[in-house]
Scaffold this active site. Sequence first.
Site, mmCIF file in Angstrom:
data_model
loop_
_atom_site.group_PDB
_atom_site.id
_atom_site.type_symbol
_atom_site.label_atom_id
_atom_site.label_comp_id
_atom_site.label_asym_id
_atom_site.label_seq_id
_atom_site.Cartn_x
_atom_site.Cartn_y
_atom_site.Cartn_z
ATOM 1 N N ARG A 190 4.664 -13.240 9.671
ATOM 2 C CA ARG A 190 5.273 -11.913 9.576
ATOM 3 C C ARG A 190 6.655 -11.912 10.205
ATOM 4 O O ARG A 190 6.897 -12.670 11.136
ATOM 5 C CB ARG A 190 4.448 -10.953 10.439
ATOM 6 C CG ARG A 190 3.540 -10.046 9.741
ATOM 7 C CD ARG A 190 2.850 -9.145 10.747
ATOM 8 N NE ARG A 190 3.049 -7.761 10.345
ATOM 9 C CZ ARG A 190 2.413 -7.209 9.328
ATOM 10 N NH1 ARG A 190 1.558 -7.876 8.631
ATOM 11 N NH2 ARG A 190 2.652 -5.950 9.005
ATOM 12 N N GLU B 256 0.878 -1.160 0.000
ATOM 13 C CA GLU B 256 0.000 0.000 0.000
ATOM 14 C C GLU B 256 0.923 1.220 0.000
ATOM 15 O O GLU B 256 1.777 1.341 0.888
ATOM 16 C CB GLU B 256 -0.859 -0.031 1.268
ATOM 17 C CG GLU B 256 -1.955 0.992 1.240
ATOM 18 C CD GLU B 256 -2.796 0.988 2.509
ATOM 19 O OE1 GLU B 256 -2.625 0.086 3.351
ATOM 20 O OE2 GLU B 256 -3.605 1.913 2.647
ATOM 21 N N LYS C 236 4.183 0.878 9.197
ATOM 22 C CA LYS C 236 4.381 2.149 8.515
ATOM 23 C C LYS C 236 3.752 3.297 9.296
ATOM 24 O O LYS C 236 4.273 4.406 9.317
ATOM 25 C CB LYS C 236 3.774 2.076 7.110
ATOM 26 C CG LYS C 236 4.690 1.397 6.118
ATOM 27 C CD LYS C 236 4.022 1.262 4.764
ATOM 28 C CE LYS C 236 3.063 0.108 4.756
ATOM 29 N NZ LYS C 236 2.376 -0.116 3.498
HETATM 30 P P1 ATP Z 1 2.434 -1.962 7.735
HETATM 31 O O1 ATP Z 1 1.637 -2.265 8.951
HETATM 32 O O2 ATP Z 1 3.869 -1.808 7.988
HETATM 33 O O3 ATP Z 1 1.844 -0.835 6.954
HETATM 34 P P2 ATP Z 1 1.183 -3.649 5.907
HETATM 35 O O4 ATP Z 1 1.025 -5.112 5.944
HETATM 36 O O5 ATP Z 1 -0.021 -2.816 6.114
HETATM 37 O O6 ATP Z 1 2.328 -3.270 6.879
HETATM 38 P P3 ATP Z 1 1.439 -3.382 3.096
HETATM 39 O O7 ATP Z 1 2.019 -2.272 2.312
HETATM 40 O O8 ATP Z 1 -0.005 -3.622 2.989
HETATM 41 O O9 ATP Z 1 1.867 -3.151 4.595
HETATM 42 O O10 ATP Z 1 2.237 -4.724 2.843
HETATM 43 C C1 ATP Z 1 2.585 -5.277 1.597
HETATM 44 C C2 ATP Z 1 2.921 -6.716 1.801
HETATM 45 O O11 ATP Z 1 3.997 -6.847 2.721
HETATM 46 C C3 ATP Z 1 1.751 -7.480 2.400
HETATM 47 O O12 ATP Z 1 1.578 -8.686 1.657
HETATM 48 C C4 ATP Z 1 2.166 -7.743 3.805
HETATM 49 O O13 ATP Z 1 1.649 -8.957 4.254
HETATM 50 C C5 ATP Z 1 3.696 -7.773 3.719
HETATM 51 N N1 ATP Z 1 4.310 -7.396 4.997
HETATM 52 C C6 ATP Z 1 4.143 -6.241 5.681
HETATM 53 N N2 ATP Z 1 4.819 -6.266 6.850
HETATM 54 C C7 ATP Z 1 5.445 -7.469 6.908
HETATM 55 C C8 ATP Z 1 6.290 -8.114 7.869
HETATM 56 N N3 ATP Z 1 6.629 -7.518 9.009
HETATM 57 N N4 ATP Z 1 6.756 -9.357 7.577
HETATM 58 C C9 ATP Z 1 6.414 -9.962 6.416
HETATM 59 N N5 ATP Z 1 5.629 -9.416 5.487
HETATM 60 C C10 ATP Z 1 5.135 -8.193 5.713
HETATM 61 MG MG MG Z 2 -1.519 -2.088 5.181
#
Ligand code: ATP
Ligand code: MG
Length: 555
Positions: free
Chosen positions: A260, A35, A270
């Site tokens: 994760r 995202e 983020k």
């Molecule tokens: P954040 O909470 O940091 O914003 P998010 O999952 O909302 O993380 P996205 O941009 O939606 O962030 O994530 C893109 C991809 O990265 C998703 O498939 C998510 O599952 C993966 N991802 C995000 N954080 C992790 C993590 N700590 N370990 C493994 N994969 C991750």
């Molecule tokens: Mg997200």
Amino acid sequence: MEEMTGNFIHEFIDGDIAPGGQYAGMTVHTRFPPEPNGYLHIGHAKAIYVDFGTAAKYGGVCNLRMDDTNPSKEDVEYVDAIQEDIHWLGYDWDDRFHYASDYFEDMYNYAVELIKKGLAYVCELTPEQTKEMRGAVGVPAQSPYRDRPIEESLDLFARMRAGEFENGKMTLRAKIDLASGNFNMRDPVIYRINHAPHHRTGDKWCIYPMYDFAHPIEDAMEGITHSLCTLEFEDHRPLYDWVVANCSVPSKPRQIEFARLGINYTVMSKRKLRRLVEEGRVSGWDDPRMPTLCGLRRRGYTPESIRAFSERNGVSKTDSTVEFSFLEHCLREDLNERAERVMAVLNPVKLTVTNYPEGKSETFTVENNPNSPADGTHEITFSKHLFVERDDFLEEPVPKYKRLFPNGPECRLKGAYLVTCTGCVKDEAGNVTEILCEFAPDSAGGDPQDGRKVKGATLHWVDAATAVDAEVRVYDNLFSDADPDAGDKDFIDCLNPDSLKVLTGCKLEKRLEAASFPQSFQFMRVGYFCVDNRDSAPGHLVFNRSVALKDSFKK
Ligand code: ATP
Ligand code: MG
């Protein structure tokens, strides 16, 4: 690039592409769907490794897709940075770059299809009412608008799109099962009204699809076979499958979840990282203490070290927290192979070689990397006036001290000469301002001609006649609490006040004047360093400590 070690995801894929499997004869097709609401962090690096690495392992392909279905928080700055970071890690998507927002019209049409099939309806509960009526374990949810006529829902949904209603006034809900043990299936909201401009579609839309509805459609539109995501989506998989089964999408993707990545002494969302930036707790998303990929890059992390870290952590179904020191360990292993060895004195004190002629200068040749003779050699100069670390001298030695002290043992000035300390000069306050030594003329290059044993330590030093000044930034953990996310404390209160130490007046070997990012150096006996890619300039060199030399990681 290194091939990914096998894991449980690959076992599923093996079954899917085997004869008789659901994707027999098809190309394995994955995607990475960030995202664009912030910069990528080391957790994303794991997902990138899993998504791109799995596709590569099967000779398949991986799409990069901006999951931009939420207009309020997204920005094109992030879209560009995400692409830069993925390329830096060593992965590429060719022309397979997509935006979820490109499918808004398709998603709308699939929603209409669901309404026509009697599988979705417009609901007028407020978010609070929906929450109150969601039921409990064993108690079904209530939904008073559930049996609204199809024609009415079609009309209201069209008017939602046309902008007739305010935010929160209405939603579109999937009609699934109000009694489901999985709350995600209790008629989930699939569209909501949000009168906010979108960074790509502008004012075209004022209704936006929810993630659980949008994501399977995005995957299906792109022909994704395996939609790999993190464990928090496991409970959403029945809904993912329901959308794929009930909308006439062009393909049938499969969702597989993995654990994760968490790392201690840092935060990894983020939203929290943005707060650190916005409150000025760090200098930016690329502050070298941040777990962002741009921060780690600026700190001196190599893509190879991050890929090795991802590989060695493995892929599993159980969430775990990895030690930050393991990430450092992976960097150290990589830099040990590739970093050029140089000398730099971070806390300098003058050393005068009293029996060396004033004005004379000699040149010695030293290896760039003892682990890699092919990396060649470089030259260093030596003269009567040098700098050494203040810590390498004690006026009154402690037991077993093998460095410089008056009438102490012969010490080796790395690559140059053996010296014996004869005394020191102090200022009125009693601070040592100069160390006095005599050199052994029979030890050019650092080894005595008569083969006598050198009892003192080998020390790093720089020639005062040619040394260059630099600022050196030494980093520690950003948080002093191993788990700043735990409990209900505010993670901001866990910040480590000593996470950055700025050393000025450091004395570096002349060669480092021409150093440029991203080359890494081992400052002998001190650690691994690289030029700061933002603040360093000719006449004001700034180096970052990537990692200390000593390994605190316990294997
Ligand atoms: P954040 O909470 O940091 O914003 P998010 O999952 O909302 O993380 P996205 O941009 O939606 O962030 O994530 C893109 C991809 O990265 C998703 O498939 C998510 O599952 C993966 N991802 C995000 N954080 C992790 C993590 N700590 N370990 C493994 N994969 C991750
Ligand atoms: Mg997200």
